[in-house]
Scaffold this motif. Structure first.
Motif, mmCIF file in Angstrom:
data_model
loop_
_atom_site.group_PDB
_atom_site.id
_atom_site.type_symbol
_atom_site.label_atom_id
_atom_site.label_comp_id
_atom_site.label_asym_id
_atom_site.label_seq_id
_atom_site.Cartn_x
_atom_site.Cartn_y
_atom_site.Cartn_z
ATOM 1 N N VAL A 1 0.132 4.561 11.314
ATOM 2 C CA VAL A 1 0.734 3.469 12.083
ATOM 3 C C VAL A 1 0.483 2.119 11.428
ATOM 4 C CG1 VAL A 1 0.589 4.743 14.256
ATOM 5 C CG2 VAL A 1 -1.255 3.166 13.628
ATOM 6 N N GLY A 2 -0.039 2.135 10.223
ATOM 7 C CA GLY A 2 -0.268 0.898 9.493
ATOM 8 C C GLY A 2 -1.648 0.325 9.750
ATOM 9 N N HIS A 3 -2.041 -0.554 8.868
ATOM 10 C CA HIS A 3 -3.341 -1.219 8.992
ATOM 11 C C HIS A 3 -3.297 -2.243 10.121
ATOM 12 C CE1 HIS A 3 -4.721 0.463 5.140
ATOM 13 N NE2 HIS A 3 -3.503 0.209 4.675
ATOM 14 N N ARG A 4 -4.232 -2.120 11.007
ATOM 15 C CA ARG A 4 -4.419 -3.095 12.104
ATOM 16 C C ARG A 4 -3.132 -3.328 12.905
ATOM 17 N NH1 ARG A 4 -6.056 -8.148 11.597
ATOM 18 N NH2 ARG A 4 -5.123 -8.488 9.566
ATOM 19 N N ASP B 1 0.841 -1.197 0.000
ATOM 20 C CA ASP B 1 0.000 0.000 0.000
ATOM 21 C C ASP B 1 0.879 1.251 0.000
ATOM 22 O OD1 ASP B 1 -1.901 1.933 0.318
ATOM 23 O OD2 ASP B 1 -2.565 1.304 2.309
ATOM 24 N N LEU B 2 0.880 1.959 -1.122
ATOM 25 C CA LEU B 2 1.604 3.232 -1.209
ATOM 26 C C LEU B 2 0.653 4.413 -1.233
ATOM 27 C CD1 LEU B 2 4.399 2.526 -3.885
ATOM 28 C CD2 LEU B 2 4.491 2.208 -1.410
ATOM 29 N N SER B 3 -0.601 4.182 -0.838
ATOM 30 C CA SER B 3 -1.618 5.212 -1.091
ATOM 31 C C SER B 3 -2.283 5.782 0.147
ATOM 32 C CB SER B 3 -2.723 4.616 -1.979
ATOM 33 O OG SER B 3 -3.486 3.664 -1.253
ATOM 34 N N ASP B 4 -2.074 5.210 1.314
ATOM 35 C CA ASP B 4 -2.941 5.547 2.451
ATOM 36 C C ASP B 4 -2.358 6.645 3.316
ATOM 37 O OD1 ASP B 4 -4.776 5.538 4.633
ATOM 38 O OD2 ASP B 4 -5.363 3.537 4.008
ATOM 39 N N PRO C 1 2.720 5.903 1.666
ATOM 40 C CA PRO C 1 2.384 4.644 2.347
ATOM 41 C C PRO C 1 2.214 4.821 3.854
ATOM 42 C CG PRO C 1 4.732 4.778 2.011
ATOM 43 C CD PRO C 1 4.141 5.997 1.346
ATOM 44 N N PRO C 2 1.654 3.812 4.516
ATOM 45 C CA PRO C 2 1.732 3.802 5.980
ATOM 46 C C PRO C 2 3.190 3.920 6.418
ATOM 47 C CG PRO C 2 0.247 2.079 5.192
ATOM 48 C CD PRO C 2 0.933 2.648 3.978
ATOM 49 N N LEU C 3 3.413 4.563 7.534
ATOM 50 C CA LEU C 3 4.782 4.838 7.967
ATOM 51 C C LEU C 3 5.520 3.581 8.430
ATOM 52 C CD1 LEU C 3 4.307 8.194 9.938
ATOM 53 C CD2 LEU C 3 4.425 7.783 7.458
#
Length: 427
Positions: free
Chosen positions: A55-58, A47-50, A401-403
């Motif tokens: 802190v990332g998904h889940r 994921d380069l879009s969020d 992306p998410p960090l």
């Protein structure tokens, strides 16, 4: 909830969801973790879009905090307080410049922008707000009136009175035709002309994004925001930073203001603070909030226990995992890779960014700088097939992306983008 096929989900969205864009890629994300997305076909991608999930998904600690909060309370009247909210507002004051000592929590960034405008007008007794070309401040009435893009306010009728606009320093596409090396930030001096010809001499505040995200991932030259702050101070005008997108580690600092040690009168925050849970706010000086009577700030869901608990967990994760520093390290690597591509391919007109907010602007001709959206769509499609998902704005390829993205993921993503670019140019 019964399982649905991708086709059924898309059909329901097309028929009933007013916000769904049927022209978007036919992708339905089913699960997400860290910086990885999985669609309904089991296809995984980086994921380069969020821009929200900093802190990332889940993230396990984020999920644990949310579950714990659900066992206690979800919401409460916003004019009151709760344990999580009380801790959060102090924490936010502690990590911002020392002139900022009060916080008002709301549910989303546009709402924060609207309140910053109201507070500025009440405090100063003046009504004009200066915003910028290309700026996107939100979708509510006041915020959309500030937007500096026609497509964000097209045919919605009259906008809020008192809004002025000035050019943002887009050095790649300078509206004045100047070059950064010798312009001496002419766009700052031009503000005086904006005031002379557009203002009624009733300017309350200037509101600016540290970089323009939706407006094209445009970054001002170093020192511009300092000069703008000084311009405001010299005219006794409030200086408001819209950090809804740029804060909480996105540029390699908790707040983008840290890059120039700015001291705004107010900051608007959101997005990354909740990392998927709706929370935003205005951080400002007490003297500004004191212009309102008790109860005038009260809203329906701002600062609820669940959202505040989410934000506290996000701040803990940011600090303990050093995500801003990580974002700067990974972002520096990606920026270097993309600049190497720019040196090889003249279809890449500009590469810019800071931390994990990066853009490549594609052009058909490096002299005319005619936008080249077709190649971006080709690259986007090929990249997704090969496990990399990114967003785009016409001819601009966004990387946000998410960090928590890893070095290995960043290297793989850069390799896939490079291969997709080469393939597109060879067709």
């Amino acid at each position: 909830m019964p399982e649905l096929t991708k086709e059924r989900i898309l059909a329901l969205a097309t028929q009933y969801d007013a916000d769904f864009n049927p022209n978007s890629p036919e992708i339905v994300i089913e699960r997400a973790e860290g910086a990885t997305l999985t669609d309904t076909n089991g296809h995984t991608s980086i994921d380069l879009s969020d821009i929200i999930m900093n802190v990332g998904h889940r993230h396990p600690r984020h999920v644990a905090a949310l579950k714990a909060a659900l066992d206690v309370m979800i919401t409460n009247k916003s004019g009151q307080t709760n344990a999580a909210r009380a801790q959060l507002v102090k924490r936010l004051v502690d990590i911002t410049p020392d002139n900022l000592d009060k916080v008002y929590l709301v549910s989303e960034g546009s709402e924060a922008i609207d309140w910053a405008v109201k507070i500025a007008r009440r405090y100063t007794g003046k009504h004009e707000i200066l915003a910028f070309w290309g700026g996107v401040y939100g979708r509510t009435y006041a915020a959309s009136s500030l937007n500096g893009l026609m497509r964000r306010k097209r045919q919605f009728g009259p906008v809020m009175p008192g809004v002025l606009h000035a050019p943002y320093p887009n050095c790649y596409r300078c509206p004045f035709g100047k070059q950064p090396k010798d312009c001496d930030m002419f766009c700052i001096d031009f503000l005086d002309q904006v005031m002379q010809y557009e203002s009624t001499d009733d300017l309350a505040a200037v509101i600016v994004e540290p970089y323009q995200g939706v407006g094209g991932m445009v970054f001002p030259p170093e020192g511009y925001l300092t000069r703008l702050q000084e311009w405001c101070e010299a005219r006794d005008v409030l200086f408001i930073l819209d950090e809804v997108q740029s804060s909480f580690g996105r540029t390699g600092k908790i707040f983008a203001l840290e890059w120039e040690n700015l001291r705004p009168d107010m900051i608007c925050i959101g997005k990354g603070l909740g990392s998927g849970i709706a929370i935003a706010g205005v951080i400002g000086e007490s003297r500004l909030f004191d212009a309102l009577d008790p109860g005038e700030l009260s809203g329906g869901n701002g600062g609820n226990f669940f959202a505040a608990s989410s934000a506290l967990a996000v701040l803990d994760i940011m600090e303990e995992e050093k995500l801003p520093e990580h974002a700067l390290e990974i972002g520096t690597y990606l920026l270097s890779r993309f600049k190497q591509l720019q040196s090889e391919f003249n279809v890449i007109g500009d590469v810019r960014g800071k931390g994990l907010s990066i853009a490549m602007e594609f052009v058909k001709d490096p002299v005319t700088k005619e936008p080249y959206p077709e190649i971006v769509r080709q690259i986007q499609s090929v990249c997704y097939e090969n496990g990399v998902y990114f967003g785009s704005r016409s001819h601009i390829l966004d990387v946000r992306p998410p960090l928590v993205i890893t070095q290995a993921q960043a290297e793989h993503a850069a390799d896939v983008i490079e291969a997709a670019l080469r393939a597109a140019l060879n067709n």
